[in-house]
Each structure stands twice: as structure tokens, then as C-alpha cells.
Write an enzyme that holds these catalytic residues in place. Structure first.
Site, PDB file in Angstrom:
ATOM      1  N   GLU A  93       0.823  -1.199   0.000  1.00 22.97           N
ATOM      2  CA  GLU A  93       0.000   0.000   0.000  1.00 22.97           C
ATOM      3  C   GLU A  93       0.866   1.262   0.000  1.00 22.97           C
ATOM      4  O   GLU A  93       1.943   1.297   0.594  1.00 22.97           O
ATOM      5  CB  GLU A  93      -0.942  -0.024   1.203  1.00 22.97           C
ATOM      6  CG  GLU A  93      -1.923  -1.181   1.068  1.00 22.97           C
ATOM      7  CD  GLU A  93      -2.991  -1.219   2.147  1.00 22.97           C
ATOM      8  OE1 GLU A  93      -4.167  -1.338   1.770  1.00 22.97           O
ATOM      9  OE2 GLU A  93      -2.672  -1.139   3.334  1.00 22.97           O
ATOM     10  N   CYS A 106       3.582   8.324   1.331  1.00 26.72           N
ATOM     11  CA  CYS A 106       4.118   7.330   2.264  1.00 26.72           C
ATOM     12  C   CYS A 106       4.308   6.023   1.490  1.00 26.72           C
ATOM     13  O   CYS A 106       3.361   5.456   0.961  1.00 26.72           O
ATOM     14  CB  CYS A 106       3.118   7.165   3.416  1.00 26.72           C
ATOM     15  SG  CYS A 106       3.625   5.925   4.611  1.00 26.72           S
ATOM     16  N   SER A 198      12.231   6.034   7.829  1.00 25.40           N
ATOM     17  CA  SER A 198      11.827   5.704   9.201  1.00 25.40           C
ATOM     18  C   SER A 198      12.308   4.295   9.517  1.00 25.40           C
ATOM     19  O   SER A 198      12.086   3.369   8.742  1.00 25.40           O
ATOM     20  CB  SER A 198      10.302   5.776   9.304  1.00 25.40           C
ATOM     21  OG  SER A 198       9.876   5.352  10.573  1.00 25.40           O
ATOM     22  N   HIS A 222       9.369   4.327  20.793  1.00 18.14           N
ATOM     23  CA  HIS A 222       8.177   3.719  21.422  1.00 18.14           C
ATOM     24  C   HIS A 222       8.318   3.255  22.866  1.00 18.14           C
ATOM     25  O   HIS A 222       7.317   2.848  23.469  1.00 18.14           O
ATOM     26  CB  HIS A 222       7.638   2.548  20.594  1.00 18.14           C
ATOM     27  CG  HIS A 222       7.437   2.864  19.159  1.00 18.14           C
ATOM     28  ND1 HIS A 222       6.884   4.039  18.712  1.00 18.14           N
ATOM     29  CD2 HIS A 222       7.739   2.154  18.040  1.00 18.14           C
ATOM     30  CE1 HIS A 222       6.844   4.034  17.392  1.00 18.14           C
ATOM     31  NE2 HIS A 222       7.356   2.911  16.955  1.00 18.14           N
ATOM     32  N   ASN A 297      -3.062   3.621  16.268  1.00 22.92           N
ATOM     33  CA  ASN A 297      -4.166   3.348  15.347  1.00 22.92           C
ATOM     34  C   ASN A 297      -4.561   1.883  15.461  1.00 22.92           C
ATOM     35  O   ASN A 297      -3.762   1.007  15.130  1.00 22.92           O
ATOM     36  CB  ASN A 297      -3.756   3.684  13.912  1.00 22.92           C
ATOM     37  CG  ASN A 297      -3.567   5.177  13.739  1.00 22.92           C
ATOM     38  OD1 ASN A 297      -4.437   5.959  14.100  1.00 22.92           O
ATOM     39  ND2 ASN A 297      -2.418   5.582  13.246  1.00 22.92           N
TER      40      ASN A 297
HETATM   41  N1  SAH Z   1       9.512  -0.074   9.749  1.00 23.70           N
HETATM   42  C1  SAH Z   1       9.692   1.309   9.873  1.00 23.70           C
HETATM   43  C2  SAH Z   1       8.790   2.132   8.963  1.00 23.70           C
HETATM   44  C3  SAH Z   1       7.375   1.662   8.819  1.00 23.70           C
HETATM   45  S1  SAH Z   1       6.356   1.834  10.227  1.00 23.70           S
HETATM   46  C4  SAH Z   1       9.544   1.744  11.320  1.00 23.70           C
HETATM   47  O1  SAH Z   1       9.148   0.938  12.141  1.00 23.70           O
HETATM   48  O2  SAH Z   1       9.885   2.888  11.602  1.00 23.70           O
HETATM   49  C5  SAH Z   1       6.017   3.589  10.242  1.00 23.70           C
HETATM   50  C6  SAH Z   1       5.642   4.147  11.602  1.00 23.70           C
HETATM   51  O3  SAH Z   1       4.322   3.715  11.997  1.00 23.70           O
HETATM   52  C7  SAH Z   1       6.573   3.679  12.709  1.00 23.70           C
HETATM   53  O4  SAH Z   1       6.944   4.728  13.565  1.00 23.70           O
HETATM   54  C8  SAH Z   1       5.715   2.672  13.419  1.00 23.70           C
HETATM   55  O5  SAH Z   1       6.167   2.444  14.693  1.00 23.70           O
HETATM   56  C9  SAH Z   1       4.366   3.308  13.350  1.00 23.70           C
HETATM   57  N2  SAH Z   1       3.271   2.393  13.659  1.00 23.70           N
HETATM   58  C10 SAH Z   1       3.236   1.065  13.477  1.00 23.70           C
HETATM   59  N3  SAH Z   1       2.048   0.564  13.897  1.00 23.70           N
HETATM   60  C11 SAH Z   1       1.325   1.608  14.344  1.00 23.70           C
HETATM   61  C12 SAH Z   1      -0.012   1.727  14.865  1.00 23.70           C
HETATM   62  N4  SAH Z   1      -0.807   0.680  14.976  1.00 23.70           N
HETATM   63  N5  SAH Z   1      -0.444   2.952  15.217  1.00 23.70           N
HETATM   64  C13 SAH Z   1       0.351   4.039  15.048  1.00 23.70           C
HETATM   65  N6  SAH Z   1       1.592   3.987  14.542  1.00 23.70           N
HETATM   66  C14 SAH Z   1       2.085   2.783  14.190  1.00 23.70           C
END
Ligand code: SAH
Ligand code: SF4
Length: 363
Positions: A93, A106, A198, A222, A297
Site C-alpha cells: 500500500e 508514504c 523511518s 516507542h 491506530n
Molecule cells: N519499519 C519502519 C517504517 C514503517 S512503520 C519503522 O518501524 O519505523 C512507520 C511508523 O508507523 C513507525 O513509527 C511505526 O512504529 C508506526 N506504527 C506502526 N504501527 C502503528 C499503529 N498501529 N499505530 C500508530 N503507529 C504505528
């Protein structure tokens, strides 16, 4: 069937080498590269300043092949999401987020993700493979075609974030070649400050990115302690917080911006207490950074809840009072499952993770 070379796989130096094997001069590669990325042309017939001979030669063995569009959704807030098929059974996506004064795309870097962060829908789905350069850059090529231009004739995409499906730094070579194409003035001409990788914290690859292609960096932290981060972001067991923070310090020195973005998803009752915020302040002391708080989310069976607005505010206040810059990310496109962490696509899971989770007998 003859093998067709996908021209979306090449940065300018790769295309120059390819054309050299056809007996063509470097300036021809530049013309071709501009047609493909700058003009968005996919058909050699359109490339009017290339000789007919070269166009015919190209048509015999090459093509511009972006991923195939399977579905498109539009959010009430203007966010658009495209589901693109990269191979049978595998779909990724791509999301476009329009904002005042900028448009952000994105982009996904892998089919699924091997890292299994507990709160991430992509991580839940398992992993199939890295995307090719053509599949990464093809998302930008495709979105530019779909979005067209604004009334001034400018492109709508001003920023790219590698925050879709996958861990970009575990697909290093392809991601860096794709970044070079995004930055090249003969292609998309994006500023390094407006292209963000990221990462969940692949320490050696952060250093390598700083050396080979410094762009803006976001680190998905996190959690402020190793035990909690080990649980939420399991790659922390390999590259614990102290190593990650040290890598961030080193990166700032070569980064195009003088700070790193720290991403922090707030999970109700898990990592959102004021004590966590105070610990985070300590952890981040050595790094020049801005903290981006992300309301979680939700997705089915995640097992987590979004923190209350009060908890988010309380967390943010602790950071701000300690002198950090902290913003809360606006949730965009959640009505079409396009918000952070909700991207799922379709993954033929090679890790058998989904099977394991559903109680299968995989050993
Ligand atoms: N793998 C990379 C990039 C993709 S994830 C990374 O982890 O940085 C992109 C962002 O979305 C990351 O900061 C990730 O932690 C966040 N993310 C993942 N699941 C999420 C969720 N359910 N709600 C909000 N942010 C989320
Ligand atoms: Fe992979 Fe990033 Fe999701 Fe973690 S948050 S599972 S690294 S895509």
C-alpha cells in the site's frame, strides 16, 4: 519469452551503464531518465528527442513497468490510498496525504515486515520479500501519474516518507538506489530534507545510510527502557537503546537537518505514563531531536488501546517542560485504514508467523 529490463530499476548511473552496453552516449541516458521520471512517460513513442533507432532498440528489450493498481480508496480528509500488486499474492500500500503547503507520499519498502513489532498491523502479517527498486520508485512514479499536477503545473508530491509497509533499512541497497532517484534533479528533484527514512533501529544500517545517502531520519522508539522496548519492538534485543541513541548522535552530524525525529506510539497503560515520559527525557538527552507522538491506530486483535487525549497531553507536557520539542501526529486517513501502522496489503507470509499465531502446528 524474452526478458524485459524494467527501466524503473535504474538510477542515472545505472541507466548510463545500461545504455553504454547498447552503444549509446551518457547524454542519451539522461534524456531517457528525464522522460521516465520527470515527464512520467512510460511509452518510448512519446520520447520525441530520442532517435527512432534508439526508441526501437529500447522497445525490443526494455519497458517502464510500475506495480499494477488493484484498488484505490479516498478518505474524507483527502488522503488517498493505492493497493498495488507487485507479484501474484503480494500487494503493498502507498498513501498520499495532502496538507497545507505540502503533499506527502508514504511509500512501502517490503512486502510485509519481518520484525513483528507488537502494535503494528504490517508486522502481524508476516514477511514475503524485499521490494525491488522499480517497485519502490514505481510507487512514486505511479502516484505522480494518478495525482496529476496543480493549477501552476507543479507536482503535488513534495515529501516522501518511507513509513509504509516494511523496514526500509533491511532492504538497504534497493532503498538507497530508489532514494537517489527521488533526489536526482533529472528525476523527482526532492530535497534531502523532505525525504525521510523511518527505522525501528537497525544500528549498522543507520551509520551506512549516513555515509551513503543522508536523508532525514525518523527513529521508531516507542519505549524508554530496554525491557519495555524488547517487548514492543523486538529488534531492540539485538540493538538496545544505548546503541540506538549513539547511532542517532552520529547520524545528526551528517544529516541534512540538524535533528532526528523520534516516533513514539502512545499505547494506553503500556508506555504513556508520566514516568515513561521522564525516562524518555533522560534517554534522549544526548540527541538533537524532535519527538513525534503518534496516537495508536487500532486494528483487529491488536490487544492495545489508544491513549486518552488527556494521557497524550500529560505525556507531551512532561517532554515540553524538559525542553524537548514534541508534537502530536494528526491521524489521517483512518476511515480507509491508511493511518500509520494500519497498512496491511496482502502478504504471502514466508515466515509462517500467521500460521503460528492462529495455533497451527508449525515447529
Ligand atoms: N519499519 C519502519 C517504517 C514503517 S512503520 C519503522 O518501524 O519505523 C512507520 C511508523 O508507523 C513507525 O513509527 C511505526 O512504529 C508506526 N506504527 C506502526 N504501527 C502503528 C499503529 N498501529 N499505530 C500508530 N503507529 C504505528
Ligand atoms: Fe516492521 Fe516498522 Fe511495523 Fe515494526 S513498526 S513491524 S519495523 S513495519
Amino acid at each position: 519469452m524474452p526478458v524485459v529490463t524494467n527501466l524503473l530499476d535504474f538510477d542515472l548511473s545505472g541507466l548510463t551503464d545500461l545504455l553504454a552496453t547498447m552503444g549509446e552516449k551518457p547524454f542519451r541516458a539522461k534524456q531517457l531518465f528525464r522522460w521516465i521520471h520527470h515527464a512520467g512517460a512510460g511509452d518510448f513513442g512519446q520520447m520525441s528527442d530520442l532517435s527512432r533507432g534508439l526508441r526501437e532498440k529500447l522497445a525490443r528489450s526494455c519497458a517502464v513497468v510500475p506495480p499494477r493498481l488493484v484498488a484505490e480508496s479516498r478518505s474524507e480528509d483527502g488522503t488517498r490510498k493505492w493497493l498495488l500488486e507487485v507479484s501474484p499474492g503480494n500487494r503493498v500500500e502507498t498513501v498520499f496525504i495532502p496538507e497545507e503547503g505540502r503533499g506527502t507520499l508514504c511509500i512501502s519498502s517490503q512486502v510485509g515486515c519481518a520484525l513483528e513489532c507488537r502494535f503494528c498491523s504490517t508486522g502481524r502479517q508476516g514477511f514475503n520479500r524485499n521490494l525491488t527498486v522499480a517497485e519502490i520508485v514505481g510507487q512514486l512514479w505511479w502516484a505522480n501519474q494518478a495525482l496529476g499536477r496543480d493549477p501552476e503545473g507543479d507536482r503535488l508530491i513534495s515529501n516522501v516518507v518511507m513509513m509504509g509497509m516494511g523496514e526500509p533499512l533491511l532492504n538497504f541497497e534497493h532503498v538507497v538506489t530508489a532514494l537517489r532517484i527521488m533526489l536526482d534533479d533529472h528525476a523527482y528533484g526532492l530535497s534531502r530534507r523532505r525525504v525521510t527514512v523511518s527505522t525501528s533501529g537497525i544500528v549498522p544500517a543507520i551509520d551506512r545510510l549516513g555515509r551513503e545517502c543522508p536523508v532525514a531520519l525518523a527513529v521508531s522508539l516507542h519505549a524508554p527502557t530496554d525491557p519495555l522496548r524488547d517487548l514492543l519492538v523486538p529488534i531492540n534485543r539485538k540493538y538496545p537503546l544505548a546503541q540506538l541513541v549513539a547511532a542517532c548522535e552520529r547520524y545528526v552530524v551528517c544529516a541534512p537537518r540538524d535533528f532526528i525525529t523520534i516516533e513514539y506510539v502512545l499505547l494506553d497503560g503500556v508506555n504513556d505514563e508520566p514516568a515513561h515520559a521522564r525516562q524518555l527525557v533522560e534517554v534522549l538527552k544526548p540527541v538533537s531531536c524532535k519527538v513525534n507522538l503518534i496516537p495508536f491506530n487500532p486494528f483487529p486483535e491488536s490487544g492495545f488501546q489508544r491513549s486518552s487525549p488527556h494521557a497524550v497531553q500529560r505525556f507531551r507536557d512532561v517532554l515540553i517542560q524538559a525542553g524537548l520539542i514534541a508534537t502530536t501526529r494528526k491521524t489521517r486517513g483512518d476511515d480507509i485504514d491508511a493511518a500509520c501502522g494500519q497498512l496491511a496489503g496482502q502478504v504471502e507470509d514466508k515466515t509462517k508467523r500467521t500460521h503460528r499465531r492462529l495455533g497451527g502446528s508449525y515447529v
